[in-house]
Motif scaffolding. Structure first.
Motif, PDB file in Angstrom:
ATOM      1  N   VAL A   4       0.828  -1.208   0.000  1.00 27.28           N
ATOM      2  CA  VAL A   4       0.000   0.000   0.000  1.00 27.28           C
ATOM      3  C   VAL A   4       0.867   1.264   0.000  1.00 27.28           C
ATOM      4  O   VAL A   4       0.475   2.294  -0.559  1.00 27.28           O
ATOM      5  CB  VAL A   4      -0.982   0.008   1.195  1.00 27.28           C
ATOM      6  CG1 VAL A   4      -0.250   0.111   2.533  1.00 27.28           C
ATOM      7  CG2 VAL A   4      -2.016   1.114   1.035  1.00 27.28           C
ATOM      8  N   ALA A   5       2.066   1.194   0.575  1.00 19.80           N
ATOM      9  CA  ALA A   5       2.961   2.355   0.544  1.00 19.80           C
ATOM     10  C   ALA A   5       3.422   2.640  -0.885  1.00 19.80           C
ATOM     11  O   ALA A   5       3.629   3.801  -1.257  1.00 19.80           O
ATOM     12  CB  ALA A   5       4.173   2.122   1.449  1.00 19.80           C
ATOM     13  N   ILE A   6       3.571   1.595  -1.708  1.00 15.18           N
ATOM     14  CA  ILE A   6       3.924   1.783  -3.114  1.00 15.18           C
ATOM     15  C   ILE A   6       2.779   2.481  -3.844  1.00 15.18           C
ATOM     16  O   ILE A   6       2.995   3.368  -4.671  1.00 15.18           O
ATOM     17  CB  ILE A   6       4.262   0.427  -3.771  1.00 15.18           C
ATOM     18  CG1 ILE A   6       5.503  -0.186  -3.119  1.00 15.18           C
ATOM     19  CG2 ILE A   6       4.466   0.582  -5.273  1.00 15.18           C
ATOM     20  CD1 ILE A   6       5.856  -1.570  -3.632  1.00 15.18           C
ATOM     21  N   MET A   7       1.549   2.077  -3.535  1.00 14.17           N
ATOM     22  CA  MET A   7       0.387   2.739  -4.128  1.00 14.17           C
ATOM     23  C   MET A   7       0.372   4.218  -3.758  1.00 14.17           C
ATOM     24  O   MET A   7       0.121   5.083  -4.613  1.00 14.17           O
ATOM     25  CB  MET A   7      -0.899   2.058  -3.641  1.00 14.17           C
ATOM     26  CG  MET A   7      -2.178   2.679  -4.167  1.00 14.17           C
ATOM     27  SD  MET A   7      -3.653   1.822  -3.525  1.00 14.17           S
ATOM     28  CE  MET A   7      -4.971   2.811  -4.266  1.00 14.17           C
ATOM     29  N   TRP A   8       0.654   4.539  -2.505  1.00 15.02           N
ATOM     30  CA  TRP A   8       0.650   5.927  -2.050  1.00 15.02           C
ATOM     31  C   TRP A   8       1.756   6.721  -2.762  1.00 15.02           C
ATOM     32  O   TRP A   8       1.535   7.855  -3.209  1.00 15.02           O
ATOM     33  CB  TRP A   8       0.806   5.974  -0.532  1.00 15.02           C
ATOM     34  CG  TRP A   8       1.062   7.300   0.109  1.00 15.02           C
ATOM     35  CD1 TRP A   8       1.967   7.566   1.085  1.00 15.02           C
ATOM     36  CD2 TRP A   8       0.395   8.549  -0.146  1.00 15.02           C
ATOM     37  NE1 TRP A   8       1.924   8.891   1.457  1.00 15.02           N
ATOM     38  CE2 TRP A   8       0.955   9.519   0.719  1.00 15.02           C
ATOM     39  CE3 TRP A   8      -0.612   8.938  -1.019  1.00 15.02           C
ATOM     40  CZ2 TRP A   8       0.551  10.854   0.723  1.00 15.02           C
ATOM     41  CZ3 TRP A   8      -1.024  10.269  -1.015  1.00 15.02           C
ATOM     42  CH2 TRP A   8      -0.446  11.210  -0.152  1.00 15.02           C
ATOM     43  N   CYS A   9       2.928   6.145  -2.921  1.00 14.30           N
ATOM     44  CA  CYS A   9       4.002   6.829  -3.656  1.00 14.30           C
ATOM     45  C   CYS A   9       3.600   7.073  -5.104  1.00 14.30           C
ATOM     46  O   CYS A   9       3.880   8.129  -5.670  1.00 14.30           O
ATOM     47  CB  CYS A   9       5.291   5.997  -3.606  1.00 14.30           C
ATOM     48  SG  CYS A   9       6.101   5.992  -1.992  1.00 14.30           S
ATOM     49  N   PHE A  10       2.934   6.089  -5.708  1.00 10.60           N
ATOM     50  CA  PHE A  10       2.466   6.229  -7.086  1.00 10.60           C
ATOM     51  C   PHE A  10       1.491   7.397  -7.204  1.00 10.60           C
ATOM     52  O   PHE A  10       1.583   8.203  -8.136  1.00 10.60           O
ATOM     53  CB  PHE A  10       1.804   4.930  -7.540  1.00 10.60           C
ATOM     54  CG  PHE A  10       0.999   5.058  -8.802  1.00 10.60           C
ATOM     55  CD1 PHE A  10       1.628   5.202 -10.030  1.00 10.60           C
ATOM     56  CD2 PHE A  10      -0.387   5.040  -8.771  1.00 10.60           C
ATOM     57  CE1 PHE A  10       0.885   5.336 -11.201  1.00 10.60           C
ATOM     58  CE2 PHE A  10      -1.135   5.166  -9.929  1.00 10.60           C
ATOM     59  CZ  PHE A  10      -0.493   5.313 -11.156  1.00 10.60           C
ATOM     60  N   LEU A  11       0.548   7.517  -6.261  1.00  8.12           N
ATOM     61  CA  LEU A  11      -0.419   8.611  -6.316  1.00  8.12           C
ATOM     62  C   LEU A  11       0.269   9.972  -6.167  1.00  8.12           C
ATOM     63  O   LEU A  11      -0.098  10.938  -6.848  1.00  8.12           O
ATOM     64  CB  LEU A  11      -1.478   8.429  -5.237  1.00  8.12           C
ATOM     65  CG  LEU A  11      -2.397   7.214  -5.399  1.00  8.12           C
ATOM     66  CD1 LEU A  11      -3.363   7.125  -4.231  1.00  8.12           C
ATOM     67  CD2 LEU A  11      -3.163   7.262  -6.715  1.00  8.12           C
ATOM     68  N   GLN A  12       1.258  10.055  -5.303  1.00  9.56           N
ATOM     69  CA  GLN A  12       1.998  11.309  -5.162  1.00  9.56           C
ATOM     70  C   GLN A  12       2.742  11.666  -6.446  1.00  9.56           C
ATOM     71  O   GLN A  12       2.756  12.836  -6.872  1.00  9.56           O
ATOM     72  CB  GLN A  12       2.982  11.206  -3.994  1.00  9.56           C
ATOM     73  CG  GLN A  12       2.299  11.110  -2.630  1.00  9.56           C
ATOM     74  CD  GLN A  12       3.302  10.859  -1.521  1.00  9.56           C
ATOM     75  OE1 GLN A  12       3.928  11.796  -1.022  1.00  9.56           O
ATOM     76  NE2 GLN A  12       3.470   9.601  -1.133  1.00  9.56           N
ATOM     77  N   ASP A  13       3.334  10.667  -7.079  1.00  8.75           N
ATOM     78  CA  ASP A  13       4.030  10.907  -8.346  1.00  8.75           C
ATOM     79  C   ASP A  13       3.053  11.355  -9.435  1.00  8.75           C
ATOM     80  O   ASP A  13       3.371  12.239 -10.239  1.00  8.75           O
ATOM     81  CB  ASP A  13       4.762   9.649  -8.804  1.00  8.75           C
ATOM     82  CG  ASP A  13       5.969   9.316  -7.939  1.00  8.75           C
ATOM     83  OD1 ASP A  13       6.430  10.205  -7.193  1.00  8.75           O
ATOM     84  OD2 ASP A  13       6.448   8.157  -8.009  1.00  8.75           O
ATOM     85  N   GLU A  14       1.871  10.727  -9.470  1.00  6.88           N
ATOM     86  CA  GLU A  14       0.877  11.085 -10.479  1.00  6.88           C
ATOM     87  C   GLU A  14       0.391  12.524 -10.286  1.00  6.88           C
ATOM     88  O   GLU A  14       0.244  13.269 -11.254  1.00  6.88           O
ATOM     89  CB  GLU A  14      -0.315  10.120 -10.407  1.00  6.88           C
ATOM     90  CG  GLU A  14      -0.018   8.741 -10.950  1.00  6.88           C
ATOM     91  CD  GLU A  14       0.272   8.764 -12.438  1.00  6.88           C
ATOM     92  OE1 GLU A  14      -0.630   9.090 -13.225  1.00  6.88           O
ATOM     93  OE2 GLU A  14       1.428   8.467 -12.813  1.00  6.88           O
ATOM     94  N   LEU A  15       0.140  12.915  -9.038  1.00  7.05           N
ATOM     95  CA  LEU A  15      -0.299  14.287  -8.777  1.00  7.05           C
ATOM     96  C   LEU A  15       0.794  15.280  -9.146  1.00  7.05           C
ATOM     97  O   LEU A  15       0.515  16.324  -9.754  1.00  7.05           O
ATOM     98  CB  LEU A  15      -0.705  14.459  -7.312  1.00  7.05           C
ATOM     99  CG  LEU A  15      -1.222  15.852  -6.942  1.00  7.05           C
ATOM    100  CD1 LEU A  15      -2.483  16.203  -7.730  1.00  7.05           C
ATOM    101  CD2 LEU A  15      -1.487  15.959  -5.439  1.00  7.05           C
TER     102      LEU A  15
END
Length: 427
Positions: free
Chosen positions: A291-302
Motif C-alpha cells: 500500500v505504501a507503493i500505491m501511495w508513492c504512485f499517487l503522489q508521483d501522479e499528482l
C-alpha cells in the motif's frame, strides 16, 4: 507478524530462466515454480514473495478444482466455445484491437460475446488472419456480471485484497477480470493499476511474459520520458531516441502453461503474448505489503499533473482541486478517495479485532472471513501498515489543502482509533 505466524515450511521449486543477466534480488533471473499445494503456506508466500516483491509461478495443481478448468476447456485443451456461448452468449464484452496503437495502448470497443466468439472461430479457420485485425477480449468483469457461476476460487495467497474489498464495499467497480484471445494476441508494455500486485491464471493456452523489475522501466524511457509501446521494437536500440536503453537489464522471461498462475510483483512493468488460443483469470490487488507503493504512485501522479498544468496556476482559484480531478480521471482515484479506501480497510479490521467474527460472516466469502482465515495478527499487521500511510497522507500538503470536513471520521480521529485498536490487540 511474529515468527510463529510466518514460520518456514518446505516448498518445491522449479526454475524458469531469463536471458543472461538476472533481475535484482533474482539470481540469474530465475523465477521460483511452486509445485505442491500441501507444502506451500500463506506464510511462505508472504515471506518469500509479497514482502520482497518477487515473482513466482504456481503449478496447475493450484487450479485443478476450478469450474472453469473443467467446463471452459475441451478435451484437447482448447477453449470450449459451445459451453461459453451457452453460458455467456448474450453478454457484451470489451475487445481490444492488438494491431492498432492508440496512445500507448490498443483501442477498445464493446461487442456481443457471441459476435466475438464467431470472429475468433473464423480467425482460427483463416490461419489467424482477419481484415478486422487481431481482437483480444480484455478486462471483462465476468465475476461481477455472473456471480452465480462456478468459475474459480481465489487462492488463499491472494486473499488479502484491499482493492476488491474496498470497491465491493462502495459497489462501484472491481479488479477481477477475464481475458480471452487467439494465438498472437498480446498486451503492450505497462505496469498494473496503482502499481498493484497482479495474479494471472491460465484456464487454457500458454502465455509468454517479459518482466522488468520495478525501477528498470526508467532505462526504457525515450528522450521525452515516455515508455515504449513494445519493448521488443528495434527502434529501442536507437540511442538518439532511447538514450538509456543500453543500461537496462534483459527482461525476466516466463512461459506460462495451462492451469498455472503467475504472480506479478508490485510496480513490475511487463508485456504479455498469447502463444496459443488462451483464456485467463486476472486480479489486481493491493494490501499491507504494497500500500505504501500505491501511495508513492499517487503522489508521483499528482506531481506530474501539477507540472503539466503549472502555467495555469492561480492561488486564488481551485487549481489544486483541478489537479485532483485530472489525477482521478487518469488513475481512477484522488486523495480523498484514497483516504476513504484506507478507512474502509481499517474499519473492517478494527471490527474484527473489537467484536470478533459472527458465524454468518465467517461462513461467507466476505472481508471478515478473509481476515479470519489469515488470523488476527495479520489484521494487526494491516492496521500498522495503514497507520504509516495514513500518517503520511494526513501530513501531505496537497491533502491538507482539500476540504476535509466531509471526511468522517476526521483523519486525526481515525488515526487515534487505529493506534488504540493496535495497542489493545497486542495486550
Amino acid at each position: 507478524m511474529d515468527r510463529a505466524t510466518f514460520a518456514c515450511s518446505t516448498a518445491f521449486f522449479r526454475d524458469y530462466s531469463a536471458p543472461s543477466q538476472g533481475a535484482p534480488g533474482l539470481p540469474g533471473g530465475h523465477v521460483d515454480f511452486i509445485e505442491r499445494v500441501d507444502s506451500f503456506s500463506y506464510s511462505d508466500f508472504f515471506r518469500d514473495y509479497l514482502i520482497p516483491n518477487h515473482p513466482c509461478i504456481f503449478s496447475a495443481k493450484f487450479t485443478e478444482d476450478w469450474g472453469s478448468r473443467r467446463n471452459w476447456v475441451t478435451r484437447d485443451g482448447k477453449p470450449n466455445f459451445d459451453h461459453l456461448l451457452q453460458k455467456f452468449g448474450e453478454a457484451v464484452v470489451p475487445v481490444a484491437n492488438c494491431d492498432v496503437k492508440e496512445y500507448n495502448s490498443n483501442p477498445k470497443e464493446q461487442l456481443p460475446f457471441k459476435e466475438y466468439v464467431k470472429y475468433w472461430k473464423d480467425y482460427i479457420k483463416n490461419d489467424y488472419r482477419s481484415s478486422r485485425g487481431c481482437l483480444y477480449l480484455k478486462d471483462w468483469h465476468l465475476s461481477r456480471a455472473f456471480p452465480e457461476h462456478d468459475v474459480y476460487t481465489t487462492p488463499v495467497y491472494f486473499s488479502s485484497d484491499w482493492l476488491n474489498e474496498y470497491w465491493d464495499a462502495v459497489a462501484v467497480d472491481d479488479y477481477r477480470f477475464v481475458y480471452m484471445g487467439p494465438k498472437g494476441s498480446w498486451t503492450p508494455f505497462h505496469a498494473d493499476v496503482f502499481r498493484s500486485y497482479s495474479w494471472s491464471a491460465n484456464i487454457c493456452g500458454r502465455k509468454k511474459w517479459l518482466l522488468y523489475p520495478a525501477g528498470q522501466e526508467e532505462f526504457l524511457k525515450d528522450r521525452h520520458g515516455n515508455l515504449p509501446f513494445d519493448v521488443t521494437a528495434p527502434n529501442l536500440q536507437d540511442r538518439r531516441v532511447y538514450p538509456r536503453y543500453s543500461q537496462s537489464q534483459p527482461p525476466v522471461e516466463i512461459v506460462q502453461e495451462a492451469g498455472e498462475i503467475v504472480f506479478i510483483p508490485s510496480g513490475w512493468h511487463h508485456q504479455v503474448y498469447n502463444l496459443e488460443d488462451t483464456i485467463s483469470i486476472n486480479h489486481n490487488w493491493v494490501n499491507g505489503c504494497n500500500v505504501a507503493i500505491m501511495w508513492c504512485f499517487l503522489q508521483d501522479e499528482l506531481a506530474a499533473v501539477q507540472r503539466e498544468i503549472n502555467q495555469w496556476k492561480d492561488p486564488r482559484d481551485d487549481w489544486h482541486l483541478q489537479c485532483q480531478l485530472i489525477m482521478k480521471s487518469c488513475t481512477g482515484i484522488d486523495y480523498k478517495e484514497f483516504y476513504n479506501f484506507l478507512k474502509v480497510i481499517a474499519e473492517n479490521r478494527i471490527s474484527v479485532l473489537e467484536k470478533g467474527l459472527d458465524e454468518e460472516a465467517s461462513a461467507k466469502n466476505t472481508p471478515k472471513a478473509a481476515i479470519s482465515t489469515l488470523g488476527m495478527l495479520h489484521a494487526v499487521f494491516d492496521l500498522k501498515r495503514t497507520v504509516k500511510v495514513l500518517t503520511s497522507l494526513s501530513a501531505n500538503e496537497d491533502f491538507k489543502k482539500l476540504d476535509l470536513t466531509s471526511l468522517s471520521p476526521p483523519p486525526e480521529a481515525l488515526l487515534h482509533h487505529l493506534k488504540a485498536a493496535i495497542d489493545t490487540a497486542l495486550l
